[in-house]
Design an enzyme around this catalytic site. Structure first.
Site, PDB file in Angstrom:
ATOM      1  N   CYS A 170      46.662 166.906  19.224  1.00  0.00           N
ATOM      2  CA  CYS A 170      47.517 167.707  17.850  1.00  0.00           C
ATOM      3  C   CYS A 170      46.226 167.867  16.407  1.00  0.00           C
ATOM      4  CB  CYS A 170      49.181 167.175  18.125  1.00  0.00           C
ATOM      5  SG  CYS A 170      49.590 167.865  16.484  1.00  0.00           S
ATOM      6  N   CYS A 210      49.012 166.082  13.816  1.00  0.00           N
ATOM      7  CA  CYS A 210      49.518 164.835  13.824  1.00  0.00           C
ATOM      8  C   CYS A 210      48.375 163.999  13.654  1.00  0.00           C
ATOM      9  CB  CYS A 210      49.596 164.289  15.519  1.00  0.00           C
ATOM     10  SG  CYS A 210      50.671 165.535  16.458  1.00  0.00           S
TER      11      CYS A 210
END
Length: 388
Positions: free
Chosen positions: A52, A55
């Site tokens: 991600c 993230c």
């Protein structure tokens, strides 16, 4: 001005600025719950995956900020949960997560109090935590007992503490207790006085200063000094929220008298916050330059955070580029992380050295490739901008 920005500006005064980002708990989920129960704190969970991009950006650019770390370390048990490995899949069966990153705020009993999806900047992330604190409110339980007639010192203390944690007014409860209990040699009264001194423009704070030595003997001098500073910060924030600059000036006088070693940094922070409120880059830099020089010389993470904040708020104004560029370069030199080097490259470009900026941008990309928390593609745009 957004409350989150106020929190961000005031959060990491020199007095308590040892934290370098969020400190994540290393242990099992059950151990995190046990720790939360023992400390009466909610748990912040960063639910992420290794692939991600947002993230990675949160880990490399936001979680590392000292102001963010100070706020989250004081208020939560912090847990990173890889949703595809280890306990992640089992955790996901109880707490379903469909987008990444998802930020969960979980009570000690395991119930979700608040959650949000998607990356955000430092001030917004602090504001998110502040919002979550209000939703982990336990004050209603104490309110029922108080309204039923239980005005015991223990109940009042816990009630006031819960109100403060939830961001609710506690002055009436404190003042009612102190009106009937004026023996400040009583440890119970001292504890309630200490917990109730939330703002420097309050009766409880005035009484705390008058009984400072007594309360320090019980709570510790360091704790009382921190309480004084925190209360002055709260009032300085209020001065901006209600456009009452005299409150900030009174807070400055208190800090100068009670905590002279913290006075200069406190004044600079107040002046930077006021300048941010007015959207005045010149006024902001007049306070930020001495602040960076005197207080942040050996703190690369703080220098990065300050230069990043200037970029976000005043990045289009040439007046900030030279000094903020120096801070970014100092941070990148001390700790050559991808995000630090990238910001250094950006300021180098703005200050007119495209060739050097390109080399630094390329360095940032290479550093990002070697850091699993980073996404090199996030830095590619700068190279394209420099080339135009």
């Amino acid at each position: 001005m957004k409350k989150g920005l106020l929190l961000f500006i005031f959060a990491a005064l020199q007095f308590a600025s040892s934290a370098q980002g969020i400190e994540f708990f290393h242990g099992t989920w059950q151990e995190a719950l046990d720790k939360a129960k023992a400390e009466n704190k909610a748990i912040f969970v960063d639910a992420y995956t290794t692939w991600c991009g947002p993230c990675k950006r949160m880990s490399s650019q936001v979680f590392i900020l000292p102001d963010v770390g100070k706020f989250y370390n004081e208020n939560f048990i912090n847990v990173k949960m890889d949703m595809e490995k280890g306990e992640g899949p089992q955790f996901g069966s109880k707490y379903p997560v469909r987008s990444y990153p998802t930020f969960l705020f979980i009570n000690p009993d395991g119930a979700v109090a608040h959650q949000a999806v998607g990356g955000r900047g430092g001030e917004e992330f602090i504001a998110l935590g502040d919002e979550a604190l209000k939703k982990t409110d336990t004050s209603l339980d104490f309110a029922k007992k108080y309204d039923a007639g239980d005005h015991s010192p223990e109940l009042v203390y816990n009630y006031v503490k819960a109100l403060n944690k939830a961001g609710k007014p506690s002055a009436k409860i404190v003042n009612d207790y102190l009106a009937k209990n004026k023996d400040f040699s009583d440890p119970n009264t001292q504890k309630i006085l200490y917990e109730g001194a939330v703002e420097s423009d309050s009766k409880a704070f005035e009484l705390l200063l008058k009984n400072k030595n007594k309360v320090s003997d019980l709570m510790g001098k360091e704790a009382v000094d921190k309480k004084i500073l925190t209360a002055c910060i709260k009032t300085a924030q209020k001065s901006l929220e209600f456009d009452a600059p005299e409150l900030a000036e009174d807070a400055k006088k208190i800090v100068k008298k009670e905590l002279p070693a913290e006075s200069a940094v406190f004044n600079w922070k107040c002046d930077m916050a006021a300048a941010m409120q007015k959207k005045s880059a010149a006024d902001f830099m007049s306070a930020a330059v001495p602040y960076a020089k005197k207080a942040l010389a050996d703190k690369p993470a703080d220098l990065y955070a300050l230069s990043k904040k200037v970029q976000e708020q005043f990045g289009r104004e040439q007046i900030v580029w030279k000094d903020a560029g120096v801070w970014a370069a100092q941070a990148a030199s001390a700790e050559p992380k991808a995000s630090y080097v990238y910001l250094d490259a950006w300021y180098t470009w703005k200050n007119g050295n495209a060739k050097k900026a390109k080399a630094k941008a390329e360095q940032a990309i290479e550093l990002a490739k070697g850091d699993k928390r980073e996404n090199p593609l996030l830095y590619q745009q700068l190279l394209e901008d420099i080339g135009n």
